[in-house]
Scaffold this active site. Sequence first.
Site, PDB file in Angstrom:
ATOM      1  N   SER A   1      24.648 101.502  65.016  1.00  0.00           N
ATOM      2  CA  SER A   1      24.815 103.212  64.802  1.00  0.00           C
ATOM      3  C   SER A   1      25.733 103.423  63.911  1.00  0.00           C
ATOM      4  O   SER A   1      27.294 103.003  64.271  1.00  0.00           O
ATOM      5  CB  SER A   1      24.771 103.624  66.032  1.00  0.00           C
TER       6      SER A   1
ATOM      7  N   HIS B   1      20.944 102.604  62.141  1.00  0.00           N
ATOM      8  CA  HIS B   1      20.531 103.633  63.161  1.00  0.00           C
ATOM      9  C   HIS B   1      21.395 104.947  62.911  1.00  0.00           C
ATOM     10  O   HIS B   1      22.776 104.765  62.850  1.00  0.00           O
ATOM     11  CB  HIS B   1      20.805 103.241  64.575  1.00  0.00           C
TER      12      HIS B   1
ATOM     13  N   ASP C   1      22.457 108.769  63.623  1.00  0.00           N
ATOM     14  CA  ASP C   1      22.305 109.830  64.592  1.00  0.00           C
ATOM     15  C   ASP C   1      22.621 111.513  63.769  1.00  0.00           C
ATOM     16  O   ASP C   1      23.735 111.568  63.509  1.00  0.00           O
ATOM     17  CB  ASP C   1      23.383 109.625  65.696  1.00  0.00           C
TER      18      ASP C   1
ATOM     19  N   MET D   1      23.011 115.259  64.764  1.00  0.00           N
ATOM     20  CA  MET D   1      23.133 116.034  66.067  1.00  0.00           C
ATOM     21  C   MET D   1      23.584 117.600  65.553  1.00  0.00           C
ATOM     22  O   MET D   1      24.051 117.781  64.438  1.00  0.00           O
ATOM     23  CB  MET D   1      24.469 115.416  66.549  1.00  0.00           C
TER      24      MET D   1
ATOM     25  N   HIS E   1      17.616 109.259  64.176  1.00  0.00           N
ATOM     26  CA  HIS E   1      17.693 109.710  65.558  1.00  0.00           C
ATOM     27  C   HIS E   1      18.034 111.016  65.473  1.00  0.00           C
ATOM     28  O   HIS E   1      18.962 111.468  65.461  1.00  0.00           O
ATOM     29  CB  HIS E   1      18.422 108.804  66.535  1.00  0.00           C
TER      30      HIS E   1
ATOM     31  N   MET F   1      18.864 114.403  67.003  1.00  0.00           N
ATOM     32  CA  MET F   1      19.086 115.088  68.740  1.00  0.00           C
ATOM     33  C   MET F   1      19.203 116.561  68.098  1.00  0.00           C
ATOM     34  O   MET F   1      20.497 117.291  67.940  1.00  0.00           O
ATOM     35  CB  MET F   1      20.512 114.518  69.080  1.00  0.00           C
TER      36      MET F   1
ATOM     37  N   MET G   1      17.529 106.566  76.222  1.00  0.00           N
ATOM     38  CA  MET G   1      19.013 106.876  76.282  1.00  0.00           C
ATOM     39  C   MET G   1      19.486 106.156  77.296  1.00  0.00           C
ATOM     40  O   MET G   1      19.210 106.807  78.534  1.00  0.00           O
ATOM     41  CB  MET G   1      19.225 108.316  76.204  1.00  0.00           C
TER      42      MET G   1
ATOM     43  N   ASP H   1      19.656 102.916  73.567  1.00  0.00           N
ATOM     44  CA  ASP H   1      20.550 103.602  72.685  1.00  0.00           C
ATOM     45  C   ASP H   1      21.761 104.000  73.666  1.00  0.00           C
ATOM     46  O   ASP H   1      21.436 105.078  74.524  1.00  0.00           O
ATOM     47  CB  ASP H   1      19.919 104.780  72.014  1.00  0.00           C
TER      48      ASP H   1
HETATM   49  C1  DX5 Z   1      24.641 108.956  71.167  1.00  0.00           C
HETATM   50  C2  DX5 Z   1      23.864 108.022  70.042  1.00  0.00           C
HETATM   51  C3  DX5 Z   1      24.023 106.741  69.945  1.00  0.00           C
HETATM   52  C4  DX5 Z   1      25.399 106.429  69.983  1.00  0.00           C
HETATM   53  C5  DX5 Z   1      25.859 105.093  70.320  1.00  0.00           C
HETATM   54  O1  DX5 Z   1      24.303 110.111  71.382  1.00  0.00           O
HETATM   55  O2  DX5 Z   1      22.474 108.508  70.101  1.00  0.00           O
HETATM   56  O3  DX5 Z   1      23.088 106.156  69.010  1.00  0.00           O
HETATM   57  O4  DX5 Z   1      25.853 106.183  68.496  1.00  0.00           O
HETATM   58  O5  DX5 Z   1      27.025 104.580  70.268  1.00  0.00           O
HETATM   59  P1  DX5 Z   1      27.380 103.381  71.197  1.00  0.00           P
HETATM   60  O6  DX5 Z   1      26.623 102.168  70.765  1.00  0.00           O
HETATM   61  O7  DX5 Z   1      28.898 103.327  70.821  1.00  0.00           O
HETATM   62  O8  DX5 Z   1      27.191 103.639  72.638  1.00  0.00           O
HETATM   63 ZN    ZN Z   2      21.318 107.236  68.612  1.00  0.00          ZN
END
Ligand code: DX5
Ligand code: ZN
Length: 217
Positions: free
Chosen positions: A8, A33, A35, A37, A66, A68, A137, A175
């Site tokens: 990620s 990956h 993310d 947000m 991903h 969010m 998650m 994840d």
């Molecule tokens: C959290 C994200 C994850 C995050 C995971 O909301 O969706 O993808 O980056 O990070 P680690 O692997 O550090 O838990």
């Molecule tokens: Zn993620």
Amino acid sequence: MQHLIAPSILAADFANLQRDIELVNASEADWFHLDVMDGVFVPNISFGMPVIKAIAQHAKKPLDVHLMIVDPDRYIEEFKNLGADVLTVHYEACTHLHRTVQSIQTHGMKAGVALNPHTPVEGLKDIIEDVDLVCLMSVNPGFGGQKFIERTYDKVRALRKMIDDSTSCALIEIDGGVGPENWEKLVDAGANVLVAGSSTFRASDPHAAVRKMKGMQ
Ligand code: DX5
Ligand code: ZN
């Protein structure tokens, strides 16, 4: 199938983003990956289109995006144009999930559905044959570096059974809080894709960490 590792980028050094992208390119990892947000669906804001565009210019492996965010339908075409290969939306953010999944696939991407820790996998029963990936998650979404929620193992097993009892070929992605201590138990439970943020970029040797999570050493 051999499981995949998806570092990620949220845990990368944004001041050295190209360096960290090249690190993933040169590693045994399989996907990037990313993310996204929006500060509404989750209590944090990460990065958006210009950053993904910059990442796509250097990344030599598939982009697993991903979302969010609320109302992801508005941006499906834009993420395709940015180079997303897998586009994952949240079950909790989609009133018409089936339509959203179809739209992602019509745009030529693999469609993923992510479930928050409190959302039971049983809610996917009527859509499991239509999705390409389910992201469980294993932390509350919004932040990297959180502690893995142990209940996830039971969810992986239940989802594995649902998929195997159907004609679905959906991949199971995990994840949050995944690392060298729990990757093997997750794969044994039936996971196919492991997201690894902190456990890749915060490792003293990221290449060795990825190899370990791939079961190579
Ligand atoms: C959290 C994200 C994850 C995050 C995971 O909301 O969706 O993808 O980056 O990070 P680690 O692997 O550090 O838990
Ligand atoms: Zn993620």
